[in-house]
Design an enzyme around this catalytic site. Structure first.
Site, short mmCIF file in Angstrom:
data_model
loop_
_atom_site.label_atom_id
_atom_site.label_comp_id
_atom_site.label_asym_id
_atom_site.label_seq_id
_atom_site.Cartn_x
_atom_site.Cartn_y
_atom_site.Cartn_z
N HIS A 1 29.46 60.24 42.29
CA HIS A 1 30.72 60.94 42.49
C HIS A 1 31.62 60.68 41.28
CE1 HIS A 1 33.38 62.97 45.34
NE2 HIS A 1 34.36 62.20 44.90
N HIS B 1 37.95 59.94 48.18
CA HIS B 1 38.77 60.22 49.37
C HIS B 1 38.28 59.47 50.61
CE1 HIS B 1 41.40 63.16 47.55
NE2 HIS B 1 40.36 63.70 46.95
FE FE2 Z 1 35.57 65.97 46.77
FE FE2 Z 2 36.22 63.20 44.94
#
Ligand code: FE2
Ligand code: FE2
Ligand code: FE2
Ligand code: FE2
Ligand code: FE2
Ligand code: FE2
Ligand code: FE2
Ligand code: FE2
Lengths: 274, 274, 274, 274
Positions: A153, A68
């Site tokens: 991530h 994001h």
């Molecule tokens: Fe997240």
């Molecule tokens: Fe994410």
């Protein structure tokens, strides 16, 4: 060295629990290094400069992100003047910002913070393994960094565990983010690297990954979007992992999950409660 | 009613920890219902009739599976004579076996056990939400079942949480499987359903999702398979979740994670210790 | 310069049509450069040294591959002594072989042949756009190469078209492979690069992507594998694309689809039928 | 019976070529049944009631859609009063509209038009094979329908071919849509069903799947969205497939691609140019 890593902050309720609790934790637990994943801090989608500054003011030494990253377009610009903001290093060439940074910890130590993104069930990106390997080789533990933390991530547990073993013995901590659910598999791998598949999110757990649950449930059952995703606003759980490293090796000597506030079962690092 | 759900058993080391510990747990914790996900019990891939029988003999009242259901081809046949083996109910029409079954619990209660599979980052299958909804409607809690347990075998935390809320107030427990990592988000949802995103695997956690780590790490770094996946054989952690239900409502009154043996931090349901 | 690119050869029937027809086509159409994608030449999966040599003997100046590159393990070894075998250049570092090569064409011209793989709906790989860009920059058309051909092995039409425009004006031909179905969108882009989304397979089109259709249809309808995929063995269609380049610019002056034999409607480059 | 199927109309340029050319084609080719996929007709995303009416006025007997079905929210409402608008039948239960309809053709014949969506590399949906099978069983060719056309909206060529063979001998035409690129594999399968993997889009082929190419190319090279996708506006190619069926069997006797206008090589059904 005492490290606290805090998972994906989601929306206002997530920011509030950070601002309320982090300064006290830094003091009480004598934290040397605080890293926060902030990819969902702005209404669930991305991060703004104001929010980045708030997190740093609250005690974050580094702020990592993820898929994001650029939801708030301003991030593409202010990241250049935000030296503690670290985006996935395996984004395409010429992406603004940096994927790794040597940060001055609160105790004056040098901490290499790396952010990388997984590729299994994620968007296509460059190889995170060779990218992380290169960073570690260029700034090895003990010699050039007193601690190395990798925020990986990713979606798939297999890939996150793979990164753990790939880095084992060479970094202080590999911690996963992105699933927004804390895992209970925190351990010190055989080579001395602390590992946890996911730090969980810092948000309201009466939700679907931090978002109000009505719209996601409707999409799952009808297949039809009928509104936007909005962050849930109930009390947040600050979720993350506490790691203590050996000053001689930079490797981990202790690891414990952290869950404070909100609906989840509470957890604190007993070893820091003198 | 006391329910123990045990996550994906991986290979021999996972089976050994079940056979060693489960009978004692049933006795000490006075368990009424034991459900085991066995999709990786046979060398990491699928389940055989012998293994199914061993799990039942050790105390499993029901055995659920998942995407590895048919890795051992014999499962397509013996499932028809294995009434406690429950495969995902949203597999295509005409798939052998059953996706839900009303099981006699150890205390004589009627327990509806449902196995369903997620579709996000998984193979294409029929809608698990409408399929689970139909089963619950056909055999409602209290009226027709004293407890209802849904094993939702899936990858994405969002979809698993979605299933939790979809079932909330209508079933005793929704527990996820498949990621092979236990989550620390066990909670009782606002409608009274116990929920945990993933039960974790029952296997050796010095591994990549239960498999010896060398080959998966090599594939992640080189992109080239150079051998088969083989289960790790170090000591296993029995990983799962303990739930106590209210006999009047069939809903959950308590929930706690279970992690016994192996490398993970240990956890037991304090509320069942004497 | 006259270029013939032939799409994924599938199994024995695909090899047979090449061996039978290619020598005649080279002679009749006065071909200067022949490139064959051979990733499915060995029983549908990968390529052996013997088959590679057969394709070269039949007239292939270069053989490209794709996601099935290493299905035959020997390819990892013999590629080092097979200078005309070109594997996707965005495979991980340290992958054996080469992703681009400057080939001597039949007319003595220098042809840069590049093989790259898409990432949309494919395995994770490094960025094909920057990788292809670097190769073109290092060996530019006219200056260093008389023709440049990019075999972009990918699933999504959007990504393949994206590669076409990315290379437009800088290479002679961007042709897609992998879907095993020829497309009818051959055109010369505004910058002068010939483009076709997929060259199609060279195999039996009474099949599912070259494989006997019973097993794939069974898997689609039941979700359960019940046998291996085996190449179909009916008469094959040689499928590909013919391009003529301007000797001064290296860009395309003509493009036409080629479909010879088998079930598909037949197509030949009218402009080469004197 | 003479059938023309026209692939995904993209934006205004796609609508214009339909309105200009379709009435003449109906007259010249004596068409009995015209089906248009309109999922991208409204600015590239979805369809409005006005556009639906325009397509019907231009001669469409049925309009099919796909994954972009509900991009224009009004479609969820007006589909109920638009009997010729057919959405994928394997959408979740309770989805507005219909997935199949028996349409009166221009010659008074009964044409069953089915729209289904693939699941490989697509969103999760119910099994298209069993869903299509049920529709065909309920309204069999000859007995209950003079022609049956299946628009199978999907990504993977393997799944589309699988649907072709699954329906072979039971329907008049299986035609794929969604990739926005016409394929050159039109054929009559051994059981008598006409088949083509993709009808292509009706739009400007100087584009990325009908959209102006700058933004998609930027996203492929930088990974960062920097604007919206907008339809390209150059001259469109009307792309589709022409099929003639045998009045006794309802099966196909002839098939040919149709490409009219725009950049692509032109194609018309020679067998209708008396
Ligand atoms: Fe997240
Ligand atoms: Fe994410
Ligand atoms: Fe499993
Ligand atoms: Fe699984
Ligand atoms: Fe291929
Ligand atoms: Fe391929
Ligand atoms: Fe479309
Ligand atoms: Fe589509």
């Amino acid at each position: 060295m005492r490290i606290l890593f805090i998972g994906d902050v989601v929306g206002k309720t997530g920011r509030v629990v950070i601002l309320e609790k982090l300064p006290g934790l830094i003091r009480d637990w004598k934290l040397d290094l605080v890293i926060i994943n902030g990819e969902n801090a702005a209404g669930g989608f991305g991060i703004t400069e104001t929010i980045y500054n708030d997190l740093v003011d609250a005690g974050a030494d580094a702020v990592t992100i993820g898929n994001h990253a650029w939801n708030q377009k301003e991030a593409l610009v202010f990241i250049e003047r935000a030296p503690r903001l670290i985006r996935p290093l395996n984004f395409p060439r010429h992406t603004p910002g940096r994927g790794a940074a040597l940060i001055d910890a609160k105790n004056g130590a040098r901490a290499l913070v790396i952010n990388a993104m997984g590729r299994v069930f994620m968007e296509p990106l460059n190889d995170p393994f060779s990218a992380v390997g290169k960073e570690i080789d260029a700034c090895p533990l003990v010699e050039a960094a007193d601690a190395i933390v990798v925020d990986f991530h990713g979606e798939a547990s297999s890939e996150k565990q793979g990164m753990g073993y790939f880095c084992d013995g060479r970094v202080s901590l590999v911690v996963g983010t992105h699933t927004h659910v804390p895992t209970a598999d925190h351990q010190i791998l055989s080579g001395g690297t602390a590992y946890m598949t996911d730090a969980g999110m810092t948000g309201d757990y009466d939700s679907v990954i931090g978002m109000q649950k009505e719209e996601p449930v409707r999409r799952f059952t009808t297949g039809i979007p009928s509104g936007r995703f909005e962050p849930a606003f109930g009390p947040a759980t600050l979720s993350g992992v506490a790691v203590e490293t050996d000053d001689k090796t930079g490797l981990a000597s202790r690891i414990a999950p952290v869950r404070l506030g909100g609906r989840l079962s509470q957890a604190v690092p007993e070893f820091w409660l003198n």
